[in-house]
Design a protein around this motif. Structure first.
Motif, PDB file in Angstrom:
ATOM      1  N   SER A 232       9.292  -7.597 -29.879  1.00  0.00           N
ATOM      2  CA  SER A 232      10.223  -6.471 -29.772  1.00  0.00           C
ATOM      3  C   SER A 232      11.223  -7.134 -30.542  1.00  0.00           C
ATOM      4  O   SER A 232      11.981  -5.785 -30.662  1.00  0.00           O
ATOM      5  CB  SER A 232       9.439  -6.040 -28.554  1.00  0.00           C
ATOM      6  N   ASN A 233      11.965  -7.497 -29.515  1.00  0.00           N
ATOM      7  CA  ASN A 233      13.890  -7.761 -29.890  1.00  0.00           C
ATOM      8  C   ASN A 233      14.221  -7.753 -31.626  1.00  0.00           C
ATOM      9  O   ASN A 233      14.559  -6.922 -31.886  1.00  0.00           O
ATOM     10  CB  ASN A 233      14.356  -8.737 -28.055  1.00  0.00           C
TER      11      ASN A 233
ATOM     12  N   ILE B  53      12.709  -6.802 -33.751  1.00  0.00           N
ATOM     13  CA  ILE B  53      12.302  -6.058 -34.159  1.00  0.00           C
ATOM     14  C   ILE B  53      13.343  -4.821 -33.903  1.00  0.00           C
ATOM     15  O   ILE B  53      14.004  -4.097 -34.688  1.00  0.00           O
ATOM     16  CB  ILE B  53      11.151  -5.262 -34.312  1.00  0.00           C
ATOM     17  N   MET B  54      13.436  -4.852 -33.064  1.00  0.00           N
ATOM     18  CA  MET B  54      15.130  -4.239 -33.006  1.00  0.00           C
ATOM     19  C   MET B  54      15.984  -4.629 -33.016  1.00  0.00           C
ATOM     20  O   MET B  54      16.887  -3.869 -33.746  1.00  0.00           O
ATOM     21  CB  MET B  54      15.195  -4.115 -30.910  1.00  0.00           C
TER      22      MET B  54
ATOM     23  N   ARG C 289      16.306   3.975 -32.015  1.00  0.00           N
ATOM     24  CA  ARG C 289      15.225   4.327 -32.655  1.00  0.00           C
ATOM     25  C   ARG C 289      13.951   3.281 -31.664  1.00  0.00           C
ATOM     26  O   ARG C 289      13.031   4.215 -31.140  1.00  0.00           O
ATOM     27  CB  ARG C 289      14.898   4.277 -33.774  1.00  0.00           C
ATOM     28  N   TRP C 290      14.579   2.548 -31.390  1.00  0.00           N
ATOM     29  CA  TRP C 290      13.521   1.446 -30.518  1.00  0.00           C
ATOM     30  C   TRP C 290      13.782   1.838 -29.517  1.00  0.00           C
ATOM     31  O   TRP C 290      12.042   1.886 -28.912  1.00  0.00           O
ATOM     32  CB  TRP C 290      13.623  -0.008 -31.106  1.00  0.00           C
TER      33      TRP C 290
ATOM     34  N   ARG D  26      11.766   4.906 -29.113  1.00  0.00           N
ATOM     35  CA  ARG D  26      10.169   4.339 -28.418  1.00  0.00           C
ATOM     36  C   ARG D  26       9.449   4.138 -28.351  1.00  0.00           C
ATOM     37  O   ARG D  26       8.552   4.367 -27.148  1.00  0.00           O
ATOM     38  CB  ARG D  26       9.883   4.125 -30.251  1.00  0.00           C
TER      39      ARG D  26
ATOM     40  N   ALA E 105      16.628  -5.280 -25.102  1.00  0.00           N
ATOM     41  CA  ALA E 105      17.572  -4.170 -26.354  1.00  0.00           C
ATOM     42  C   ALA E 105      18.736  -3.289 -25.635  1.00  0.00           C
ATOM     43  O   ALA E 105      20.215  -3.612 -26.356  1.00  0.00           O
ATOM     44  CB  ALA E 105      16.688  -3.026 -26.499  1.00  0.00           C
TER      45      ALA E 105
END
Length: 450
Positions: free
Chosen positions: A78-79, A81-82, A89-90, A93, A131
């Motif tokens: 996840s991070n 992608i962040m 945005r992340w 979401r 994040a």
């Protein structure tokens, strides 16, 4: 009269930092506040879920903890992608999906649906905290990071104070519209979280240059100070796995954080049942008394960063706080007076929560860029495993003894291990600093051990 350029630059940076504290951190705190509400409100529903859908103490402990398993496994992906799509945005979401799933908790019908929704909630929320920590590395100089992280931790501590009374009040709606009180609690708090996600999407700037409320000079000052001394310039994880995850200081920080979270989450998820066992009655009153733990936690995240600025050796301070947690938890087990037990829970939370800004300060001073995104997520992943172990271990001990407060035996064991790990952390940090001494971080040096 001559003007000192360094003094002018320092004044500009200090002014910009104050703006960030008042304009950026409240949005970040709002997201983390609702995250904490939505992951822990299930503690208030523990007794009602047992009565209404037949969830046992052990099943509750497993379901409360299983959230952290899915959260942990997806934390690093996840991070990453962040790091690619950007924090704004992340994080938005994450808030929208976990808010929807938190509201869906109102449809729990038994053990299986309870496990499934808690597991999905962990998937949705994965990556939020690292994040936020990554954003701290982009906006704050090293000397200000412990303070910034301490302010972010006000979100969960305030959630502990007010979340109980708010959740308890919502549970008093029992019977309204044909719904149980716990169903109203999950529904309302889930919808509020989704609204916070919308605010994040439209109001959260990702980097100083994006903030309309900063001048160009202020934005440049913040970015320059935040990046000062960075030595990590890698742009991909492949080929840099050891640097991202395997450096000794990262591993030991993660292990100490693991045992901190066993204590932290174990206590948080069982405070209402401990308070109820002390003959406190009524959902609202139980929530109100449980909020005393949040008061202690709030004192911790405000007081410890203040002490940290005057205490050069971070690892030694971590050890002192771990020893203090051990002392207060032993006292809790030995004391029989209900008021004394509530006070000792609050005191324990001063030390448990007060330690948290120090973990991240130690880590942030020694990583940046993609390595920070990956490394901070790794540390949080290991801690989240503790978030699973804590409630489950508390549930197992309670199942054997019949006393919710006996879970503090888990706190004692975790604290002993945490104290034992601190000397290893001090050695690993010194070795890391020596290895990078050829490119020292000017502002990080004041936060490192000597």
């Amino acid at each position: 009269m001559s003007v000192n350029p360094r003094a002018v630059a320092d004044a500009l940076h200090a002014s910009a930092t104050r703006k960030v504290m008042f304009r950026l951190l409240p949005i970040m705190c709002a997201a983390y506040f609702m995250a904490y509400i939505d992951r822990t409100n299930v503690a208030l529903a523990k007794t009602a879920l047992q009565a209404d859908v037949g969830i046992s103490v052990t099943a509750f402990g497993l379901g409360a903890g299983i959230f952290f398993i899915s959260y942990a496994f997806l934390e690093v992906p996840s991070n990453l992608i962040m790091h690619r799509v950007g924090p704004r945005r992340w994080i938005a979401r994450i808030a929208l999906t976990w808010g929807a799933l938190s509201a869906a908790m109102m449809f729990v019908q038994g053990d299986l649906s309870f496990y499934l929704l808690r597991f999905l909630l962990g998937i949705a929320e994965a990556g939020l905290y690292p994040a936020l920590m990554y954003m701290v590395t982009m906006w704050f100089s090293q000397k200000n990071r412990a303070t910034a992280v301490g302010f972010i931790y006000l979100a969960p501590t305030i959630a502990l104070v007010v979340g109980g009374p708010i959740g308890g009040a919502l549970m008093e709606l029992d019977g309204l519209g044909g719904l149980h009180g716990w169903q109203w609690m999950f529904l309302v708090e889930g919808v509020v979280t989704m609204l916070v996600g919308v605010v994040v999407f439209f109001r959260l700037p990702e980097v100083p240059a994006d903030a309309k409320w900063l001048t160009a000079e202020e934005a440049e000052s913040l970015s320059a100070a935040a990046s000062a001394g960075r030595t990590d310039h890698e742009t991909r994880i492949r080929g840099n796995v050891k640097k991202a995850f395997g450096r000794p200081f990262i591993v030991i920080v993660a292990l100490i954080y693991l045992f901190n979270q066993i204590t932290n989450v174990g206590i948080v998820f069982n405070i209402p049942s401990i308070v109820e066992d002390l003959d406190v009655r009524g959902s609202f009153l139980i929530g109100l008394v449980s909020g005393s733990a949040g008061i202690g936690a709030t004192v911790g995240v405000l007081l410890v960063p203040y002490v940290h600025r005057r205490f050069r050796n971070e690892t030694q301070l971590i050890g002192i706080l771990a020893a203090a947690t051990l002392t207060s938890s032993v006292a809790f087990v030995l004391v029989s007076d209900p008021v004394g037990k509530v006070v000792l829970i609050a005191v324990s939370m001063v030390f448990v929560f007060g330690t948290l800004p120090l973990f991240w300060s130690v880590a942030m001073a020694r990583m940046s860029g993609l390595m920070a995104a990956a490394g901070l997520a790794f540390i949080n992943t290991v801690g989240l495993i503790g978030g699973f172990i804590g409630p489950y271990a508390f549930g197992l001990v309670e199942n054997v003894t019949g006393d919710p407060g006996s879970g503090f035996l888990v706190v004692i064991v975790s604290s002993i291990i945490g104290v034992a790990l601190v000397p290893l952390l001090g050695r690993a940090v010194r070795n890391e600093d020596r290895a990078t001494s050829s490119t020292p971080a000017p502002e990080a040096s004041s936060a490192r051990n000597h």
